[in-house]
Write an enzyme that holds these catalytic residues in place. Structure first.
Site, short mmCIF file in Angstrom:
data_model
loop_
_atom_site.label_atom_id
_atom_site.label_comp_id
_atom_site.label_asym_id
_atom_site.label_seq_id
_atom_site.Cartn_x
_atom_site.Cartn_y
_atom_site.Cartn_z
CD GLU A 128 -2.90 1.20 2.32
OE1 GLU A 128 -2.77 0.40 3.26
OE2 GLU A 128 -3.80 2.04 2.27
N GLY A 268 2.66 2.46 10.81
CA GLY A 268 2.41 1.69 12.02
C GLY A 268 2.29 0.20 11.75
CB ALA A 269 0.46 -2.23 11.63
CG MET A 270 0.09 -3.28 4.93
SD MET A 270 -0.90 -1.82 4.44
CE MET A 270 -2.11 -2.61 3.39
CD GLU A 271 -5.00 -2.16 5.53
OE1 GLU A 271 -4.07 -1.71 6.22
OE2 GLU A 271 -5.64 -1.47 4.71
CG ASN A 272 -0.10 -6.81 4.00
OD1 ASN A 272 -0.17 -5.92 3.16
ND2 ASN A 272 0.80 -6.81 4.98
CD GLU A 305 -3.11 -2.14 10.68
OE1 GLU A 305 -3.57 -2.36 9.55
OE2 GLU A 305 -2.78 -1.00 11.07
CG HIS A 308 -7.85 -2.13 7.82
ND1 HIS A 308 -8.69 -1.21 7.24
CD2 HIS A 308 -6.77 -1.43 8.27
CE1 HIS A 308 -8.14 0.00 7.33
NE2 HIS A 308 -6.98 -0.10 7.95
CD GLU A 327 -6.55 3.15 6.58
OE1 GLU A 327 -6.76 2.97 7.80
OE2 GLU A 327 -5.89 2.35 5.88
N1 PHE Z 1 -3.22 0.83 5.80
C1 PHE Z 1 -2.38 0.96 6.97
C2 PHE Z 1 -3.34 1.16 8.15
O1 PHE Z 1 -3.89 2.17 8.37
C3 PHE Z 1 -1.44 2.11 6.94
C4 PHE Z 1 -0.36 2.02 5.91
C5 PHE Z 1 -0.43 2.79 4.77
C6 PHE Z 1 0.71 1.20 6.11
C7 PHE Z 1 0.57 2.74 3.83
C8 PHE Z 1 1.72 1.17 5.20
C9 PHE Z 1 1.66 1.94 4.04
O2 PHE Z 1 -3.65 0.29 8.83
ZN ZN Z 2 -5.86 1.52 8.59
#
Ligand code: PHE
Ligand code: ZN
Length: 881
Positions: A128, A268-272, A305, A308, A327
């Site tokens: 992302e 912070g973190a990523m919701e893959n 996360e 998400h 978000e």
């Molecule tokens: N989508 C992530 C979140 O809000 C934030 C994020 C954006 C992380 C871009 C990495 C790169 O949970």
């Molecule tokens: Zn988010």
């Protein structure tokens, strides 16, 4: 790095792609400098598209090695490949074909931390918003949903662990000490949710049974030896999963859910999907190394996360203009989760403080943009407080307007109607209109109009007629590229507080829609008349902070002091005292500017004592109430011609006055509140620590303050208390041996723990006064510091620029010089982090003229650097515009 092309993306230009990619196969042959990626795409022309339009795939710095359509190599004239794009002039006429692409990338040399990179020897991805195109050519846009099957090959010794999205399918051995694993994700997803992790990590395992009986394997992966530090995160994950079932009826949908903590991460973190990747600071915690604030953040980010999975993954965004759709909504959901897990009142006050500290200045400065922007040059720069925090407030207002029941019905309809979609803000609003029968078109302005609305209110009471009148006027200030604003729908929760502290009932209300304790503003001006009010009430307005506005309420100090003790709404009770503090601080600031010592009437310090001693109030609430507005809060309230030194002096003076007036009481509390026995991170224990540390803050400003703080430091049994003491020592007694010793012993003890050293950097970077510049410059050479690691950069340089008013805005401009050097050094490796850092100067126009000129010069110097990234140029140009 992508240098700026000046291209602007506009919402109105949205057009569906001509082609779809129903399935994606990826094979990774991992190696640090030479990773091969084989991409196999099933491509279909979208229904209704005529002819055989060219297929244009996104790339970013890619090298194409092989290209085949339906098993046959493509002739060189049939396509055009540059690092940034792959154009196939004339795809097969049938409109349905297989495309094979081979690219080669070097994860070890990827310092931007977007795409596939290495962190601490671990391969990981961040896609992302537009990182997938750094891995392979693709339709890298969120409305292209594809089913992924991923095969990862790596050396077994280097990467015994091979993870991707979805469920594990197969694994086995290969020649030469290599092995492989195959993952399949049955849920179609956009490329930004793709993830891969490969490395040698420790695992904490657990399991969860969903409401309908699905057994889910949970795994949290961390650096070996740190498994113990993931226990709290695992607990937070299980509580999040249960909560989403109970509150929103949403269950998890795969057989596994994995979280990986990495130490180099831009955000912070990523919701893959099924494989969240975290900045390790939002996973690792125990009482030795993490503060109560860290525990609360971990809980919130883990929840965010996880949530998400439905709001973002199952329903994603049509395009990046809709970012708030996932978000803002997911922040709202994590706020509600934390409110349920902890104290709702305390959580709400903390949210409002964050909003005011981060979103309000953004909305009131050159970087202001609507919750749903209409244009961007670099999408990375739109992961903002406005999209996230104001976006959450807008969802909260929908609930306020509809009521909890209709809101939940609307959410249910949203999941029912849009599961599997790439949706828009319009889709979201429509479900609430449909379940409630309300027209939300004026309300939609919250998504479209930038700027913090101002609401000015005054009241009068006529004892003879029993009429209480509220005059309310709203306005929205001009923001970049939007000078004319329309009146908004502002839901203001309120109460008319009688002399006994209870709300007074009225017999009728005219002049606005008033229902269930809410005044709905729809026009610029309202005159609301309440009848049947015999005695003059104190008005309690914007209860629970029902609308994210700047409220300027004409009210006497007596009324405010009364509400600070008696308002049944905890937020407004807090606000009343906070307003008294702010008003006092601003008049003290004016005295300092006029060359006078500020002096304070005794009532405010007395009231502070009454609140501190009130056992009916939760300790965490008392701590929040007694925390003085920060220097940045004061600057925001003052608005223009800011002199940070005068602000600092005024604030320290009030702090001392309150401390002196309550010396005995605060000392008693400081002793009494000590939490003995085993550590617990729960909200109640954290609240006691917070109040005790607030007492220390006051006491540390008194004559024996350094000794008391040193004792607090020496006897601390957890990081919360240790950092609180270290902070007051370093900030208020920096020349003392106590401060020097504490800083040195902290360093000696935690030298090997990067996340704890970040706190040590933060404490010193926020040290008030001119010498901070030299301190920070010296720390940039410290062995624990690195310009390549985002957490280090943010802790030292970020803290200095955004949380050190007197140091950063040093009158001679030396703070800005440091800042320019650091931003440009970071930008060479990591444009995204550099751009974020650069936003620290967004409020430069509110400084006094001398500093303003120097700040402008600093921005111009950044802007003049050669080959600037799109990220940084966008921020600098908008800030200067
Ligand atoms: N989508 C992530 C979140 O809000 C934030 C994020 C954006 C992380 C871009 C990495 C790169 O949970
Ligand atoms: Zn988010």
């Amino acid at each position: 790095m992508r240098t700026d092309t000046g291209q602007v993306f506009r919402l109105e230009d949205y057009r569906p792609s001509d082609y779809l990619i129903p399935s994606t196969g990826l094979t990774f042959r991992l190696s640090p400098d030479n990773t091969t990626v084989i991409t196999e795409l099933a491509i279909e022309r979208r229904d209704g598209v005529n002819g055989t339009p060219p297929l244009e795939l996104d790339g970013d710095g890619l090298a194409l090695r092989r290209i085949e359509i339906d098993g046959k190599p493509l002739e060189e004239t049939a396509y055009e490949a540059t690092p940034d794009r792959l154009l196939i002039h004339e795809p097969p006429h049938s409109g349905s074909f297989h495309l094979l692409i081979e690219t080669q990338i070097a994860p070890a040399r990827n310092e931007a931390l977007m795409g596939l990179y290495r962190s601490n020897g671990v391969y990981c991805t961040q896609c992302e918003a537009e990182g997938f195109r750094r891995i392979t050519y693709f339709l890298d846009r969120p409305d292209i949903l594809s089913v992924y099957t991923v095969r990862i090959e790596a050396r077994r010794d280097e990467a015994p662990l091979l993870l991707s999205n979805g469920n594990p399918r197969e694994r086995g051995e290969l020649a030469d000490g290599r092995h492989y694993a195959v993952w399949h994700d049955p849920f179609p997803k956009p490329s930004y949710l793709f993830a891969l992790v490969a490395g040698d990590l420790g695992r904490v395992g657990d399991s969860f049974v969903t409401a309908s009986g699905r057994q889910v394997e949970l795994g949290i992966y961390v650096e070996r030896g740190k498994e113990r530090l993931a226990a709290y995160a695992m607990d937070a994950l299980k509580r999040s999963m249960r909560w989403d079932e109970e509150v929103f009826g949403l269950e998890y949908d795969l057989d596994v859910f994995n979280i990986v903590a990495v130490s180099d991460f831009n955000m912070g973190a990523m919701e893959n999907k099924g494989l969240n990747i975290f900045n390790d600071k939002y996973v690792l915690a125990d009482e030795e190394t993490a503060t109560d604030a860290d525990f609360a953040n971990i809980e919130a980010v883990i929840a965010h996360e996880y949530f998400h999975n439905w709001t973002g993954n199952r329903i994603t965004c049509r395009d990046w203009f809709q970012l708030c759709l996932k978000e803002g909504l997911t922040v709202f959901r994590d706020h509600e989760f934390s409110a349920d897990q902890r104290s709702r009142a305390v959580k709400r006050i903390a949210e409002v403080r964050t909003l005011r500290a981060h979103q309000f200045p953004e909305d009131q400065g050159p970087l202001a943009h609507p919750v749903r922007p209409r244009r961007y040059r670099e999408i990375n720069n739109f992961y903002t407080a406005t999209v996230y925090e104001k976006g959450s407030e807008v969802v909260r207002m929908i609930r306020t307007i509809l009521g909890a029941k209709k809101f939940r019905e609307g959410m249910n309809l949203y999941f029912e109607r849009h599961d599997g979609d790439a949706a828009t803000v319009e889709d979201f609003l429509k479900v609430f209109e449909d379940v409630s029968g309300r027209d939300l078109s004026q309300f939609a302005l919250w998504y479209h109009q930038a700027g913090t609305p101002t609401v000015v209110a005054s009241s009068s009471h006529d004892a003879r007629t029993g009429e209480f009148t509220l005059e309310i006027e709203q306005s929205v200030p001009p923001t970049p590229m939007e000078s004319r604003k329309r009146a908004m729908h502002v839901p203001l929760a309120f109460g008319l507080v009688g002399p006994d502290g209870n709300d007074i009932a009225y017999t009728a209300a005219n002049g606005a829609d008033v229902e269930d304790g809410i005044i709905h503003l729809h026009k610029r001006k309202h005159m609301v008349k309440f009848s049947g009010i015999a005695q003059r009430p104190s008005i309690s307005l914007n209860r629970g902070f029902s609308a994210p506005v700047t409220l300027s309420l004409e009210q006497s100090s007596t009324d405010r002091a009364f509400l600070a003790r008696h308002d049944s709404d905890a937020f407004c009770r807090w606000q009343a005292f906070n307003t008294l503090l702010t008003e006092t601080l601003i008049s003290a600031f004016r005295s300092v500017l006029g060359g006078k010592q500020p002096d304070f009437a005794p009532d405010l310090p007395q009231l502070a004592g009454t609140i501190a001693a009130d056992e009916e109030l939760e300790p965490a609430y008392r701590a929040l109430t007694l925390t003085l507005p920060g220097e940045a809060d004061m600057a925001r309230e003052i608005g223009s011609n800011i002199d940070p030194d005068a602000i600092h002096m005024a604030r320290e003076a009030l702090l001392r006055a309150i401390g002196e007036a309550n010396r005995n009481l605060f000392s008693e509390l400081h002793v009494k509140l000590r939490v003995d026995g085993p550590f617990s991170p729960d909200a109640a224990s954290a609240g006691r620590r917070a109040l005790r540390n607030t007492m220390l803050d006051y006491l540390s400003a008194l004559p024996d303050g350094a000794a008391r703080a040193a004792d607090h430091f020496d006897t601390a049994t957890n990081m919360t208390d240790r950092i609180a003491a270290l902070t007051v020592l370093a900030h208020r007694h920096r020349a003392s041996d106590n401060a020097r010793n504490a800083l040195a012993s902290f360093e000696a003890k935690y030298r090997g723990d990067a996340l704890v050293m970040d706190k040590w950097f933060q404490v010193q970077a926020s040290m008030p006064g001119a010498q901070a510049v030299e301190v920070v410059r010296a720390l940039m050479e410290h062995p624990s510091f690195s310009m390549a690691n985002p957490n280090r950069v943010r802790s030292l340089v970020g803290t200095f620029a955004s949380a050190n008013q007197t140091g950063f805005h040093r009158a001679d401009g030396a703070g800005y010089d440091l800042f320019v050097d650091a931003v440009l050094a970071v930008e060479k490796r990591n444009p995204q982090v550099a751009a974020r850092l650069a936003t620290a100067l967004r409020s430069w126009r509110s400084l006094e003229p001398g500093r303003q000129a120097k700040a402008r010069e600093a921005l111009l110097r950044i802007g003049a650097a050669k080959g600037l990234s799109a990220d940084l140029r966008d921020i600098v140009e908008r800030t200067l515009a």
